[in-house]
Design an enzyme around this catalytic site. Structure first.
Site, mmCIF file in Angstrom:
data_model
loop_
_atom_site.group_PDB
_atom_site.id
_atom_site.type_symbol
_atom_site.label_atom_id
_atom_site.label_comp_id
_atom_site.label_asym_id
_atom_site.label_seq_id
_atom_site.Cartn_x
_atom_site.Cartn_y
_atom_site.Cartn_z
ATOM 1 N N THR A 279 -0.626 6.761 18.027
ATOM 2 C CA THR A 279 -1.621 7.820 17.796
ATOM 3 C C THR A 279 -2.066 7.868 16.334
ATOM 4 O OG1 THR A 279 -0.046 9.573 17.191
ATOM 5 C CG2 THR A 279 -0.491 9.254 19.559
ATOM 6 N N VAL B 47 -11.743 2.818 13.775
ATOM 7 C CA VAL B 47 -12.990 3.471 14.194
ATOM 8 C C VAL B 47 -14.176 2.530 13.996
ATOM 9 C CG1 VAL B 47 -14.566 5.382 13.759
ATOM 10 C CG2 VAL B 47 -12.104 5.801 13.758
ATOM 11 N N TYR C 10 0.839 -1.204 0.000
ATOM 12 C CA TYR C 10 0.000 0.000 0.000
ATOM 13 C C TYR C 10 0.874 1.254 0.000
ATOM 14 C CZ TYR C 10 -3.734 3.214 1.540
ATOM 15 O OH TYR C 10 -4.636 4.256 1.643
ATOM 16 N N ASP C 11 1.813 1.313 0.964
ATOM 17 C CA ASP C 11 2.625 2.529 1.120
ATOM 18 C C ASP C 11 3.454 2.809 -0.138
ATOM 19 O OD1 ASP C 11 1.665 1.943 3.630
ATOM 20 O OD2 ASP C 11 3.562 2.193 4.674
ATOM 21 N N GLU C 12 4.156 1.771 -0.592
ATOM 22 C CA GLU C 12 5.021 1.972 -1.764
ATOM 23 C C GLU C 12 4.196 2.090 -3.042
ATOM 24 O OE1 GLU C 12 8.141 2.752 -1.937
ATOM 25 O OE2 GLU C 12 8.602 2.481 0.174
ATOM 26 N N GLY C 13 3.055 1.392 -3.089
ATOM 27 C CA GLY C 13 2.157 1.562 -4.249
ATOM 28 C C GLY C 13 1.729 3.013 -4.369
ATOM 29 N N LYS C 14 1.367 3.607 -3.229
ATOM 30 C CA LYS C 14 0.918 5.005 -3.227
ATOM 31 C C LYS C 14 2.085 5.954 -3.490
ATOM 32 C CE LYS C 14 -3.577 4.833 -2.178
ATOM 33 N NZ LYS C 14 -4.646 5.528 -2.920
ATOM 34 N N ASN D 136 -14.105 -0.738 13.656
ATOM 35 C CA ASN D 136 -13.956 -1.899 14.545
ATOM 36 C C ASN D 136 -14.484 -1.597 15.940
ATOM 37 O OD1 ASN D 136 -12.858 -3.755 12.818
ATOM 38 N ND2 ASN D 136 -10.943 -4.015 13.922
HETATM 39 P P1 NAD Z 1 -12.618 1.827 0.429
HETATM 40 O O1 NAD Z 1 -11.948 0.514 0.510
HETATM 41 O O2 NAD Z 1 -13.962 1.964 1.043
HETATM 42 O O3 NAD Z 1 -12.725 2.333 -1.076
HETATM 43 C C1 NAD Z 1 -11.880 1.915 -2.111
HETATM 44 C C2 NAD Z 1 -12.732 1.576 -3.305
HETATM 45 O O4 NAD Z 1 -11.878 1.192 -4.395
HETATM 46 C C3 NAD Z 1 -13.651 0.377 -3.038
HETATM 47 O O5 NAD Z 1 -14.965 0.675 -3.464
HETATM 48 C C4 NAD Z 1 -13.035 -0.746 -3.852
HETATM 49 O O6 NAD Z 1 -13.964 -1.722 -4.249
HETATM 50 C C5 NAD Z 1 -12.420 0.028 -4.998
HETATM 51 N N1 NAD Z 1 -11.323 -0.688 -5.652
HETATM 52 C C6 NAD Z 1 -10.273 -1.317 -5.074
HETATM 53 N N2 NAD Z 1 -9.461 -1.863 -6.002
HETATM 54 C C7 NAD Z 1 -10.019 -1.570 -7.209
HETATM 55 C C8 NAD Z 1 -9.670 -1.871 -8.546
HETATM 56 N N3 NAD Z 1 -8.581 -2.581 -8.847
HETATM 57 N N4 NAD Z 1 -10.476 -1.413 -9.541
HETATM 58 C C9 NAD Z 1 -11.603 -0.695 -9.260
HETATM 59 N N5 NAD Z 1 -11.984 -0.407 -8.006
HETATM 60 C C10 NAD Z 1 -11.207 -0.822 -6.991
HETATM 61 O O7 NAD Z 1 -11.601 2.876 1.075
HETATM 62 P P2 NAD Z 1 -11.732 4.439 1.289
HETATM 63 O O8 NAD Z 1 -11.405 4.685 2.711
HETATM 64 O O9 NAD Z 1 -12.994 4.959 0.719
HETATM 65 O O10 NAD Z 1 -10.502 4.966 0.435
HETATM 66 C C11 NAD Z 1 -10.656 5.586 -0.838
HETATM 67 C C12 NAD Z 1 -9.323 6.131 -1.310
HETATM 68 O O11 NAD Z 1 -8.822 7.079 -0.374
HETATM 69 C C13 NAD Z 1 -8.244 5.056 -1.454
HETATM 70 O O12 NAD Z 1 -7.476 5.339 -2.587
HETATM 71 C C14 NAD Z 1 -7.408 5.220 -0.205
HETATM 72 O O13 NAD Z 1 -6.084 4.814 -0.403
HETATM 73 C C15 NAD Z 1 -7.516 6.722 0.039
HETATM 74 N N6 NAD Z 1 -7.305 7.026 1.454
HETATM 75 C C16 NAD Z 1 -8.243 6.746 2.395
HETATM 76 C C17 NAD Z 1 -7.989 7.011 3.729
HETATM 77 C C18 NAD Z 1 -8.988 6.737 4.810
HETATM 78 O O14 NAD Z 1 -8.643 6.875 5.986
HETATM 79 N N7 NAD Z 1 -10.222 6.404 4.540
HETATM 80 C C19 NAD Z 1 -6.747 7.552 4.105
HETATM 81 C C20 NAD Z 1 -5.800 7.792 3.122
HETATM 82 C C21 NAD Z 1 -6.086 7.537 1.789
HETATM 83 N N1 UDP Z 2 -6.087 -0.748 15.691
HETATM 84 C C1 UDP Z 2 -6.424 -1.300 16.919
HETATM 85 N N2 UDP Z 2 -7.498 -2.126 16.976
HETATM 86 C C2 UDP Z 2 -8.266 -2.423 15.884
HETATM 87 C C3 UDP Z 2 -7.909 -1.852 14.638
HETATM 88 C C4 UDP Z 2 -6.811 -1.024 14.580
HETATM 89 O O1 UDP Z 2 -5.770 -1.063 17.941
HETATM 90 O O2 UDP Z 2 -9.231 -3.177 16.029
HETATM 91 C C5 UDP Z 2 -4.935 0.182 15.641
HETATM 92 C C6 UDP Z 2 -3.905 -0.136 14.568
HETATM 93 O O3 UDP Z 2 -2.927 -1.047 15.040
HETATM 94 C C7 UDP Z 2 -3.322 1.247 14.298
HETATM 95 C C8 UDP Z 2 -4.506 2.192 14.538
HETATM 96 O O4 UDP Z 2 -5.438 1.444 15.307
HETATM 97 O O5 UDP Z 2 -2.323 1.546 15.226
HETATM 98 C C9 UDP Z 2 -5.166 2.652 13.249
HETATM 99 O O6 UDP Z 2 -5.431 1.503 12.483
HETATM 100 P P1 UDP Z 2 -6.271 1.547 11.128
HETATM 101 O O7 UDP Z 2 -6.340 0.155 10.618
HETATM 102 O O8 UDP Z 2 -7.557 2.263 11.353
HETATM 103 O O9 UDP Z 2 -5.425 2.501 10.149
HETATM 104 P P2 UDP Z 2 -3.878 2.758 9.869
HETATM 105 O O10 UDP Z 2 -3.679 4.161 10.272
HETATM 106 O O11 UDP Z 2 -3.027 1.818 10.672
HETATM 107 O O12 UDP Z 2 -3.736 2.515 8.400
#
Ligand code: NAD
Ligand code: UDP
Length: 331
Positions: free
Chosen positions: A218, A196, A153-157, A198
């Site tokens: 945090t 959140v 995820y991290d390196e993909g992004k 969970n």
């Molecule tokens: P999510 O998992 O609910 O949404 C991702 C959506 O992408 C899903 O509907 C999934 O089915 C779709 N998807 C995944 N792989 C796909 C593919 N190969 N082709 C087509 N669709 C595909 O997650 P989210 O929280 O809504 O995140 C949306 C975007 O925001 C993501 O790119 C995520 O990396 C980014 N983002 C979210 C957060 C967060 O905290 N929610 C934080 C940082 C970045």
């Molecule tokens: N976490 C936790 N209990 C859970 C799910 C997550 O303690 O049931 C912790 C996780 O280890 C991380 C933080 O909560 O430290 C945020 O996790 P989340 O999966 O929401 O997102 P992240 O920021 O790690 O991508």
């Protein structure tokens, strides 16, 4: 339909994607959502399907060829959100996650290049890894393990950010990136696995709240509508203004932290959720800390404040209350 703007949202059936599509439709856009439903759902977009301006395409961004992808009429804006975001889901399919980030970004960038559309790419605070700087500014290069369980995820992004920066520099594509920090709210999946959802689902079911590690790590939690507001303001800006702004801040690309800087330990969050659900019989239980779990996370949003005139409005108590109400009807 004449005069209507068209927006294409990859990942449009996901948690954030569905809120964004809803907002765009409310603003009068024609919206095309693409999603393979890996973590998204038809339920998320069911209310939107009533709107004649909404089209859903079930497709995988890894399989799409921008040269053959036909949208009737002009595309004005592209939002690239397709990618699983929960560690549970992206670690269950690491190869696919890395490829989705890379190929999905390439598809969106090529479509923006050939159509002349503006593109907003959803990047993440994860590009900072286990950050060396706190709070994190956009100039921080990050501290990421390239071979760990989170790196798909991290390196993909990070790769997607590189691709986007070079498309902008060498080909003039109008791409802007949002580094999104932990965002939560209604329409998260009950099985999503992030902290959140969970904790709320566990508390509503009377199950114990699973604290990974000692709970002292945090995160900074942003409510979904604050994010969508920032995305809309960011997209409304024009390329020359963005170029000038980021260059004047020593950044060679348009990259902006979007998050709520209020920082909580995971244990504080768990206690807050239990306080809001006093009838719950749940307690806190310790579980092993997942690999490479970042110790801390807090965005410095100075640039977003200055560029967008934006500020998160929904603080944690209010956002949790809304999210609890959403899940109450579901679990
Ligand atoms: P999510 O998992 O609910 O949404 C991702 C959506 O992408 C899903 O509907 C999934 O089915 C779709 N998807 C995944 N792989 C796909 C593919 N190969 N082709 C087509 N669709 C595909 O997650 P989210 O929280 O809504 O995140 C949306 C975007 O925001 C993501 O790119 C995520 O990396 C980014 N983002 C979210 C957060 C967060 O905290 N929610 C934080 C940082 C970045
Ligand atoms: N976490 C936790 N209990 C859970 C799910 C997550 O303690 O049931 C912790 C996780 O280890 C991380 C933080 O909560 O430290 C945020 O996790 P989340 O999966 O929401 O997102 P992240 O920021 O790690 O991508």
């Amino acid at each position: 339909m004449v005069g209507m703007k068209t927006a294409l949202v990859t990942g449009g059936a996901g948690f954030i994607g569905s809120h964004l599509c809803e907002r765009l439709l409310a603003e009068g856009y024609r919206v095309i959502a693409i999603d393979n439903l890996y973590t998204g759902s038809r339920e998320n977009i069911a209310p939107l399907a009533q709107n004649g301006g909404f089209t859903f395409i079930e497709a995988d961004v890894c399989d799409l060829d921008s040269g053959r992808f036909l949208v009737p009429g002009h595309i004005d804006e592209i939002y690239n959100l397709a990618c699983p975001a929960s560690p549970v889901h992206y670690q269950a399919a690491p190869l696919k996650t890395a490829l989705t980030s890379a190929k999905g970004a390439l598809f969106a960038l090529e479509l923006a290049r050939t159509s002349g559309a503006k593109l907003l790419h959803a990047s993440t605070s994860e590009i900072y890894g286990d950050p060396i700087e706190h709070p994190q500014r956009e100039t921080h290069w990050g501290n990421v393990n390239t071979i760990g369980v989170r790196s798909c995820y991290d390196e993909g992004k990070r790769f997607a950010e590189t691709l986007a920066s070079d498309y902008r520099r060498t080909l003039g594509v109008d791409v802007r990136m949002a580094r999104i920090f932990n965002t939560y709210g209604p329409r998260m999946d009950a099985q999503d696995g992030r902290v959140v959802s969970n904790f709320i689902v566990q508390a509503l079911r009377g199950n114990d709240l699973t604290i990974y590690g000692d709970g002292s790590q945090t995160r900074s939690f942003q409510y979904c509508t604050d994010l969508v507001e920032a995305m809309r303001r960011y997209m409304a800006l024009e390329k020359p203004a963005l170029d000038g702004f980021f260059a004047s801040h020593g950044l060679g690309a348009c990259v902006l932290n979007i998050g709520n800087p209020a920082e909580y330990t995971v244990k504080e969050l768990a206690k807050k959720v239990l306080k809001m659900l006093p009838s719950s019989s749940s307690r806190l239980v310790a579980r092993p800390l997942p690999g490479d779990d970042p110790r801390k996370r807090r965005p410095d949003i100075t640039l977003a404040r200055e560029l967008l005139g934006w500020e998160p409005r929904v603080q944690l108590d209010e956002g949790l209350a809304k999210t609890i109400e959403y899940f109450r009807g579901r679990v």
